[in-house]
Design an enzyme around this catalytic site. Structure first.
Site, PDB file in Angstrom:
ATOM      1  N   ASP A 184       1.754  -1.322  11.835  1.00  0.00           N
ATOM      2  CA  ASP A 184       0.504  -1.843  11.283  1.00  0.00           C
ATOM      3  C   ASP A 184       0.257  -3.301  11.647  1.00  0.00           C
ATOM      4  O   ASP A 184      -0.842  -3.821  11.427  1.00  0.00           O
ATOM      5  CB  ASP A 184       0.491  -1.695   9.759  1.00  0.00           C
ATOM      6  N   LYS A 203       0.827  -1.207   0.000  1.00  0.00           N
ATOM      7  CA  LYS A 203       0.000   0.000   0.000  1.00  0.00           C
ATOM      8  C   LYS A 203       0.864   1.262   0.000  1.00  0.00           C
ATOM      9  O   LYS A 203       0.574   2.226  -0.722  1.00  0.00           O
ATOM     10  CB  LYS A 203      -0.938  -0.015   1.217  1.00  0.00           C
ATOM     11  N   SER A 204       1.929   1.273   0.804  1.00  0.00           N
ATOM     12  CA  SER A 204       2.797   2.456   0.871  1.00  0.00           C
ATOM     13  C   SER A 204       3.425   2.753  -0.491  1.00  0.00           C
ATOM     14  O   SER A 204       3.456   3.909  -0.943  1.00  0.00           O
ATOM     15  CB  SER A 204       3.909   2.237   1.902  1.00  0.00           C
ATOM     16  N   ARG A 241      -6.907   1.483  17.592  1.00  0.00           N
ATOM     17  CA  ARG A 241      -6.689   0.044  17.411  1.00  0.00           C
ATOM     18  C   ARG A 241      -6.377  -0.687  18.706  1.00  0.00           C
ATOM     19  O   ARG A 241      -6.691  -1.876  18.837  1.00  0.00           O
ATOM     20  CB  ARG A 241      -5.579  -0.199  16.381  1.00  0.00           C
ATOM     21  N   SER A 297       7.663   9.021  11.616  1.00  0.00           N
ATOM     22  CA  SER A 297       6.483   8.762  10.794  1.00  0.00           C
ATOM     23  C   SER A 297       6.850   8.899   9.328  1.00  0.00           C
ATOM     24  O   SER A 297       7.272   9.969   8.884  1.00  0.00           O
ATOM     25  CB  SER A 297       5.359   9.743  11.137  1.00  0.00           C
TER      26      SER A 297
END
EC number: 2.5.1.19
Length: 441
Positions: free
Chosen positions: A328, A29-30, A359, A177
């Protein structure tokens, strides 16, 4: 269909059985997001093989199309082409840029658009995205001269970006990040002068690898590659990008293969970028039976096949140092911890409270419904493993990684479960439920 859209019937999750076979997980996805963004501001055509055909990258493509970028349809197993408009070719859109559920889209768009002098942009998203913090990007961009405004002092969408002429500077990011770093690197490409971004710890480095491949003047230095310097002026050129399988999606099969009796799974073509392989380090700490096969390099990214077989797992402890390399994967690791005899501890994970959902709270709540013993902390959780889990009425609470983590937990329960909002998995892994059915035996 968005996980926040019309509700679907609860999915039945059958307990028992085993897992066997080969599986290819969707494209990373990144890398998918970045290949679209960098292709858009390059000159010439970029072709993308293996782009993730899921909701989040589709949101990025839709935003770019709204600014005049020609992108071919995004379909499973198809090549995607991006006709670049150059570093300053993005047009002011006639509409609000809808980032959907994608925090990556919104944060990277802030960096991409901040330096488009004389153009105005408005970014918005769904109800979940409107609750996610954006000041962590807007504030360092402001030190370059950016003008980003929104609710809660520019922290919450909708966000208005008035394009400015940016200046190069030295910026220390408060958290490691990749989204914040990548937004600043995008802004630096058109700034007046050199920009250096300094991270407190190294985050995933796909942007650095890809920007260099596209032709940016980008240098990585400092301890552990935490100083990234961009000198503007170079023209980006369209590239042929090959997107490896997403290790964050592979993680569900790695844990399932380790936990389910008799399981033997091979996950093919998985990206093994060292800034992303924390999950493999933790599985080794747990004594999981894992092999890396057919190691190779594909388009500048290390790739391999991962074979996992069932075996007893040891409790584990992870903290702040490793978190950027597996943030993740914490939901599926919390499931793994439930089946280790003893106490596992997850700390340094406060970032999970501002993901698509909180989460930490959601995983604790859902696993407790199955009978798990979990103590939730501000920055993590303690899981007392080895207690049998029972089938339960579960809910993804709209989070794709929660949905797939609970699917794995349900395989090991003493009875069947149901899962509300199982369609959330489509955000990052549209074929997950089909793959699960195919691998069961």
């Amino acid at each position: 269909m968005s996980a926040n859209g019309p509700s679907h019937p609860a999915r039945e999750l059958k307990a028992g059985g085993s897992l066997s076979g080969h599986v290819k997980v969707p494209g990373d996805k990144s890398i998918s997001h970045r290949s679209l963004l960098f292709g858009a501001i390059a000159e010439g055509t970029t072709t993308i093989d293996g782009l993730l055909p899921a909701e989040d990258p589709i949101s990025t493509a839709a935003c770019l199309r709204a600014m005049g970028v020609l992108i071919s349809p995004i379909e499973a197993a198809g090549l995607v082409t991006v006709e670049g408009v150059g570093l300053d070719g993005l047009q002011e859109p006639a509409e609000i840029l809808d980032c959907g559920n994608s925090g990556t889209t919104m944060r990277l768009m802030l960096g991409l658009l901040a330096g488009r002098a004389g153009r105005h942009f408005v970014l918005d998203g769904d109800a979940s995205l409107r609750r996610r913090p954006m000041r962590r990007v807007g504030q360092p961009l402001a030190s370059m001269g950016a003008d980003v405004r929104g609710r809660d002092g520019g922290n919450l969408a909708p966000l208005a970006v008035q394009g400015q002429s940016l200046r190069g500077t030295v910026i220390g990011t408060p958290v490691a990040s990749a989204q914040v770093k990548s937004a600043l690197l995008l802004a630096a490409l058109t700034a007046d002068g050199t920009t250096t971004v300094i991270e407190p710890a190294q985050s995933r480095d796909h942007s650095e690898r890809m920007l260099r491949a596209f032709g940016a003047d980008l240098q990585v230095g400092g301890e552990m590659g935490r100083h990234i310097t961009v000198r503007p002026g170079n023209t980006l050129k369209g590239q042929q990008v090959v997107v490896p399988g997403d290790i964050s999606s592979a993680a569900f099969w790695l844990v399932a293969g380790a936990l389910v009796p008799g399981a033997d799974l091979t996950i093919e073509n998985v990206g093994l970028n060292p800034t992303r392989t924390g999950i493999l380090e933790v599985l080794e700490q747990m004594n999981a039976q894992i092999e890396v096969l057919n190691r190779r390099d594909v388009a500048g990214e290390p790739v391999g096949d991962l074979r996992i077989t069932h075996g007893p797992l040891q409790p584990f402890s992870i903290g702040e140092e490793i978190m950027p390399r597996l943030v993740d994967e914490v939901p599926i690791l919390s499931v793994a911890a439930c089946f280790c005899d003893g106490e596992s501890r997850i700390s340094g994970a406060s970032e999970l409270r501002v993901k698509e959902t909180d989460r930490l709270a959601v995983m604790a709540r859902q696993l407790k419904a199955m009978g798990a013993e979990i103590e939730e902390h501000e920055d993590g959780m303690t899981i007392h493993g080895g207690r049998p889990l029972k089938g339960a009425a579960l809910d993804s609470e709209t989070d794709h990684r929660v949905a797939m983590s609970l699917a794995v937990a349900s395989l090991l329960a003493s009875g069947d479960s149901t899962l509300q909002r199982s369609d959330a998995a489509a955000v990052s892994y549209p074929s997950f439920w089909d793959d699960l059915d195919r691998l069961r035996c």
